[in-house]
Design a protein around this motif. Sequence first.
Motif, PDB file in Angstrom:
ATOM      1  N   PRO A 389      -7.767  -0.210  -4.710  1.00 56.29           N
ATOM      2  CA  PRO A 389      -6.524   0.496  -5.037  1.00 56.29           C
ATOM      3  C   PRO A 389      -6.198   1.547  -3.976  1.00 56.29           C
ATOM      4  O   PRO A 389      -7.053   2.361  -3.609  1.00 56.29           O
ATOM      5  CB  PRO A 389      -6.827   1.146  -6.388  1.00 56.29           C
ATOM      6  N   VAL A 390      -4.952   1.503  -3.494  1.00 53.38           N
ATOM      7  CA  VAL A 390      -4.487   2.452  -2.486  1.00 53.38           C
ATOM      8  C   VAL A 390      -3.152   3.021  -2.970  1.00 53.38           C
ATOM      9  O   VAL A 390      -2.266   2.266  -3.371  1.00 53.38           O
ATOM     10  CB  VAL A 390      -4.297   1.780  -1.108  1.00 53.38           C
ATOM     11  N   LYS A 391      -2.999   4.331  -2.938  1.00 53.09           N
ATOM     12  CA  LYS A 391      -1.785   4.967  -3.450  1.00 53.09           C
ATOM     13  C   LYS A 391      -0.588   4.602  -2.586  1.00 53.09           C
ATOM     14  O   LYS A 391      -0.647   4.687  -1.359  1.00 53.09           O
ATOM     15  CB  LYS A 391      -1.959   6.478  -3.518  1.00 53.09           C
ATOM     16  N   GLN A 392       0.513   4.209  -3.250  1.00 52.23           N
ATOM     17  CA  GLN A 392       1.737   3.818  -2.558  1.00 52.23           C
ATOM     18  C   GLN A 392       2.889   4.707  -3.059  1.00 52.23           C
ATOM     19  O   GLN A 392       3.780   4.285  -3.779  1.00 52.23           O
ATOM     20  CB  GLN A 392       2.060   2.348  -2.822  1.00 52.23           C
ATOM     21  N   GLY A 393       2.823   5.981  -2.680  1.00 55.46           N
ATOM     22  CA  GLY A 393       3.873   6.922  -3.068  1.00 55.46           C
ATOM     23  C   GLY A 393       3.974   7.059  -4.581  1.00 55.46           C
ATOM     24  O   GLY A 393       2.973   7.051  -5.308  1.00 55.46           O
ATOM     25  N   GLY A 394       5.185   7.128  -5.077  1.00 57.21           N
ATOM     26  CA  GLY A 394       5.414   7.304  -6.504  1.00 57.21           C
ATOM     27  C   GLY A 394       5.184   6.062  -7.319  1.00 57.21           C
ATOM     28  O   GLY A 394       5.241   6.101  -8.563  1.00 57.21           O
ATOM     29  N   GLN A 395       4.941   4.925  -6.653  1.00 59.01           N
ATOM     30  CA  GLN A 395       4.718   3.676  -7.370  1.00 59.01           C
ATOM     31  C   GLN A 395       3.296   3.547  -7.912  1.00 59.01           C
ATOM     32  O   GLN A 395       2.999   2.622  -8.655  1.00 59.01           O
ATOM     33  CB  GLN A 395       5.000   2.480  -6.440  1.00 59.01           C
ATOM     34  N   GLN A 412     -21.959   6.963   7.897  1.00 59.08           N
ATOM     35  CA  GLN A 412     -20.615   6.880   7.328  1.00 59.08           C
ATOM     36  C   GLN A 412     -19.869   5.653   7.849  1.00 59.08           C
ATOM     37  O   GLN A 412     -20.161   5.141   8.932  1.00 59.08           O
ATOM     38  CB  GLN A 412     -19.817   8.144   7.668  1.00 59.08           C
ATOM     39  N   ASP A 413     -18.886   5.222   7.067  1.00 60.83           N
ATOM     40  CA  ASP A 413     -18.026   4.119   7.469  1.00 60.83           C
ATOM     41  C   ASP A 413     -16.639   4.629   7.834  1.00 60.83           C
ATOM     42  O   ASP A 413     -16.115   5.560   7.201  1.00 60.83           O
ATOM     43  CB  ASP A 413     -17.874   3.107   6.319  1.00 60.83           C
ATOM     44  N   GLU A 414     -16.057   4.014   8.846  1.00 65.44           N
ATOM     45  CA  GLU A 414     -14.643   4.250   9.126  1.00 65.44           C
ATOM     46  C   GLU A 414     -13.841   3.333   8.200  1.00 65.44           C
ATOM     47  O   GLU A 414     -14.114   2.131   8.093  1.00 65.44           O
ATOM     48  CB  GLU A 414     -14.329   3.907  10.583  1.00 65.44           C
ATOM     49  N   VAL A 415     -12.860   3.896   7.506  1.00 67.02           N
ATOM     50  CA  VAL A 415     -12.093   3.155   6.506  1.00 67.02           C
ATOM     51  C   VAL A 415     -10.661   2.984   6.992  1.00 67.02           C
ATOM     52  O   VAL A 415      -9.996   3.963   7.357  1.00 67.02           O
ATOM     53  CB  VAL A 415     -12.098   3.879   5.141  1.00 67.02           C
ATOM     54  N   ARG A 416     -10.185   1.726   7.008  1.00 70.23           N
ATOM     55  CA  ARG A 416      -8.802   1.449   7.410  1.00 70.23           C
ATOM     56  C   ARG A 416      -8.192   0.457   6.429  1.00 70.23           C
ATOM     57  O   ARG A 416      -8.841  -0.513   6.021  1.00 70.23           O
ATOM     58  CB  ARG A 416      -8.743   0.884   8.833  1.00 70.23           C
ATOM     59  N   HIS A 417      -6.933   0.712   6.062  1.00 72.17           N
ATOM     60  CA  HIS A 417      -6.206  -0.173   5.152  1.00 72.17           C
ATOM     61  C   HIS A 417      -5.326  -1.110   5.974  1.00 72.17           C
ATOM     62  O   HIS A 417      -4.412  -0.665   6.673  1.00 72.17           O
ATOM     63  CB  HIS A 417      -5.369   0.649   4.179  1.00 72.17           C
ATOM     64  N   LEU A 418      -5.599  -2.407   5.894  1.00 74.48           N
ATOM     65  CA  LEU A 418      -4.892  -3.376   6.721  1.00 74.48           C
ATOM     66  C   LEU A 418      -3.532  -3.766   6.138  1.00 74.48           C
ATOM     67  O   LEU A 418      -2.694  -4.311   6.853  1.00 74.48           O
ATOM     68  CB  LEU A 418      -5.748  -4.646   6.910  1.00 74.48           C
ATOM     69  N   THR A 419      -3.337  -3.536   4.859  1.00 72.23           N
ATOM     70  CA  THR A 419      -2.056  -3.862   4.222  1.00 72.23           C
ATOM     71  C   THR A 419      -1.592  -2.670   3.406  1.00 72.23           C
ATOM     72  O   THR A 419      -2.388  -1.790   3.043  1.00 72.23           O
ATOM     73  CB  THR A 419      -2.175  -5.091   3.300  1.00 72.23           C
ATOM     74  N   SER A 420      -0.298  -2.640   3.096  1.00 75.97           N
ATOM     75  CA  SER A 420       0.262  -1.572   2.263  1.00 75.97           C
ATOM     76  C   SER A 420       1.565  -2.063   1.651  1.00 75.97           C
ATOM     77  O   SER A 420       2.172  -3.029   2.132  1.00 75.97           O
ATOM     78  CB  SER A 420       0.511  -0.302   3.098  1.00 75.97           C
ATOM     79  N   GLY A 421       2.003  -1.411   0.580  1.00 72.94           N
ATOM     80  CA  GLY A 421       3.241  -1.778  -0.087  1.00 72.94           C
ATOM     81  C   GLY A 421       3.063  -1.803  -1.591  1.00 72.94           C
ATOM     82  O   GLY A 421       1.940  -1.743  -2.109  1.00 72.94           O
ATOM     83  N   ASP A 422       4.189  -1.886  -2.313  1.00 76.09           N
ATOM     84  CA  ASP A 422       4.129  -1.890  -3.776  1.00 76.09           C
ATOM     85  C   ASP A 422       3.921  -3.316  -4.292  1.00 76.09           C
ATOM     86  O   ASP A 422       4.707  -3.856  -5.056  1.00 76.09           O
ATOM     87  CB  ASP A 422       5.378  -1.251  -4.383  1.00 76.09           C
ATOM     88  N   ARG A 609      -0.769   1.458 -12.113  1.00 79.72           N
ATOM     89  CA  ARG A 609       0.016   2.283 -13.040  1.00 79.72           C
ATOM     90  C   ARG A 609       0.408   1.489 -14.283  1.00 79.72           C
ATOM     91  O   ARG A 609       0.319   1.994 -15.405  1.00 79.72           O
ATOM     92  CB  ARG A 609       1.259   2.820 -12.322  1.00 79.72           C
ATOM     93  N   VAL A 610       0.838   0.247 -14.093  1.00 81.17           N
ATOM     94  CA  VAL A 610       1.210  -0.611 -15.228  1.00 81.17           C
ATOM     95  C   VAL A 610      -0.030  -1.019 -16.005  1.00 81.17           C
ATOM     96  O   VAL A 610      -0.057  -0.948 -17.248  1.00 81.17           O
ATOM     97  CB  VAL A 610       1.968  -1.869 -14.742  1.00 81.17           C
ATOM     98  N   LEU A 611      -1.066  -1.429 -15.292  1.00 81.68           N
ATOM     99  CA  LEU A 611      -2.286  -1.918 -15.930  1.00 81.68           C
ATOM    100  C   LEU A 611      -2.925  -0.865 -16.830  1.00 81.68           C
ATOM    101  O   LEU A 611      -3.307  -1.147 -17.974  1.00 81.68           O
ATOM    102  CB  LEU A 611      -3.280  -2.372 -14.861  1.00 81.68           C
ATOM    103  N   GLN A 612      -3.034   0.364 -16.332  1.00 80.36           N
ATOM    104  CA  GLN A 612      -3.843   1.360 -17.022  1.00 80.36           C
ATOM    105  C   GLN A 612      -3.067   2.202 -18.034  1.00 80.36           C
ATOM    106  O   GLN A 612      -3.599   3.180 -18.559  1.00 80.36           O
ATOM    107  CB  GLN A 612      -4.553   2.233 -15.991  1.00 80.36           C
ATOM    108  N   GLN A 613      -1.847   1.793 -18.335  1.00 77.54           N
ATOM    109  CA  GLN A 613      -1.084   2.477 -19.381  1.00 77.54           C
ATOM    110  C   GLN A 613      -1.732   2.319 -20.752  1.00 77.54           C
ATOM    111  O   GLN A 613      -1.478   3.116 -21.661  1.00 77.54           O
ATOM    112  CB  GLN A 613       0.349   1.935 -19.431  1.00 77.54           C
TER     113      GLN A 613
END
Length: 794
Positions: A389-395, A412-422, A609-613
């Motif tokens: 799970p990666v935060k995508q603004g207000g979504q 330690q590990d370097e962490v990079r997110h290869l994709t993003s979006g809602d 957000r939808v799942l954990q309601q």
Amino acid sequence: MNQTASVSHQIECQPAKDSKEFVDVSPPQRNWKGIAISLLVIVVVCSLITMSVVVLTPLEVPGSSKSRLTVADLYKPEFSIHDPEATWISDSEVVYRNRDGHVIKFNFALNETEVILSNNTFVAFKVAKYSLSADLKYALFAYDVKQMYRYSYTASYIVYNIYTREVWELNPPEVQNAVLQHAAWGRQGQQLIYIFENNIYYQADVRSISLRITSSGMEGVIFNGLPDWLYEEEILRSHLAHWWSPDGERLAFLTIDDTQVPNMALAQFTGSTYPRGLQYPYPMAGQTNPAVKLSVVNLFGATHTQELQPPDQLRHRDFYVTMVKWISNTHVAVRWLSRPQNASLMTVCDATLGACLQRHEESSETWLSRQTQEPLFSKDRSRFFLALPVKQGGQGDFHHVTMFTKKIRSDQDEVRHLTSGDWDVTKIVAYDENNQIVYFLSTEDSAQQRHLYSVSTLGLFPRRCLTCGLKEGCMFFDADASPDAQHAILHCKGPGVPALLLLSFDNVDSYFILENNLPLRSALETKRTIQTDIRIITNDNFELPLKLIYPPDFSESYLYGLLLIVGSSPGDQTVTEEFSLDWNWVLVGSEQVIVARLDGRGSGFRGQRVLQQVHLRLGTVDAEDQIAALEYLVKLPFIDRTRVGVFGEDYGGFLTLMMLKSTERLIRCAAAQAPVIDWSMYASAFSERYFGLPSTEENRYQASKVLPNLKGLQGGTLFLAHGTADANVHFQHSAELIKHLIKIGANYTMQIYPDEGHFLSKRSRIQLTHSLIGYFRGCLLDASSLLSQQRDDE
């Protein structure tokens, strides 16, 4: 909707024949004027009759000569989806079983096929399941298969020499006609493993003497290499709890100890004078959970078993082992999850030493989803990938491809997110280390679809869709990559008839078709076509997808009954582009009913957000969304608000009953199959995931109970169905519900399936299907009315 046939009821008009008069013998004096008037009257009457037939007969539309789908059709071979069960055996070869029943080896690099086993062999030995040895010289045949729970089964096995046709039974030492809990080939040559009486047995080849790896197994108490009910259904979602190393030299396995777990009794009412009973360990919410340990046994040379220790944070607490995966011949990745399911640790363990190092930690204020997800590691284990799970603004948070790379001279590990979006990455399929490309499935195009994408681990992480527009009727895919990550078996699951494709990543403009389900396609072409529509409704500021299935020849000028089918589990997704053929198709196609499905709050693959309601409040916001869907639908001009029904199974049955408590006169009829009525009486791992422990969240459990304030259907009869030997949702739930309905004087009808489990037999499924259709037909199928007539009456 009443319709008049157009041809068979037409009246043909013929001229009246001259009649002779025998009374008056004088020359007749013809009344030409009267004759003319009579003929005119006859013509007018005939014209009026013809006009009435034409007016009352609907226009002939394409496909109306086709027949309607029936319950019997659903169980005919030509209406079934053939799954070839294709598997990779090398970088360029797959093995699958074609529609004729032959096992085929296909080398797509050479475009050559070879028959490994003919269907005649399957018929001769009454084979129910099969597998091939790694060297393709032997086959393992299972027969007399008996289903246990969702995934597990028992069977008898024979070993078959493909070249000499020699056959012998697979039995433990000094045991004849053994019924085994599992049997399968290993990774190399003719290695064999089987499980008998909860102990693991190993053979180095088909002629070797069996070696018993474990001896602690006890029926219903201690399980080696197999899950108990809780681990099979709620944790691993598999009937296996052992894992081969890539070279076949080691085997990792779980030992699950249910000594302290309370037993559940399932009565067996038929087949004997006195009813018998089956007991099995079943921890309800808050009860003692099974103890579990993970071990690795060395199969080559002297047998040695090494226990892998859990992380210190969990060593003296309840925990689950949710994922085990070999990432090299000597190292295994393990995920350990806390009992509240809000914290997990992934370790990499050296199987030769038993030492484990932590590589990833995850926590949540609610619960952690996707805990069975397997990481993809580089060959040197310095890099791995997960969908997190990666935060995508207000979504809110969405799952995306996350790359962890070990830093030089650092833990330690370097962490990079290869994709993003809602949108959600639903599965990481493969990592092509040579070309630095990750392949994954996602909902980027639509939450209702699944497409295969690639993304580079270099630069700005460019990505492309490999299956978008690949094949007409294919918008929902699953994928299995070849060992070298250069090709994939694609499972096209809809919206058209499912197909199995073979795709090379270096040439995505062409593909091989392993199975196109042509008989199913041809069979469906003889049936009247139903229509589907996916639209979005809004409730409490959440956009919720709603799928409608319309009858053939649907017209907005008519009024239709409505059936809402509620999903069967939180985290599931019912509104998708997947192909399905089930009993509600029969209801839609033959009974002029519209079927609806909604993915409300608590459903999956549309962000956290939808799942954990539904956290701490199952049966509230999820039920409210389903009610909101009904309120939206009954306002549509073609829905008759007096003919509304709801159906649900398991959790869907729970929601159906909760909806009855919140609505008055909106629902005319409701059916619940194996409904849960009290989550404190359900499995610990499930209930505690959403509510926590009953000792600390008693009010939450009380608020989710079905029976308080349940009044039944006003003026209607509630339909219930349940198997008495249901191991998932015990008949206890329906018994408590019926007792309450009798107490309040509510009407109900009950379909009991003696000694049947959660997954009904074929005969019982057919009987239940007929019963459900008959029940909803009586409720939802009134004579259709034209809207214009209704407006005239108003």
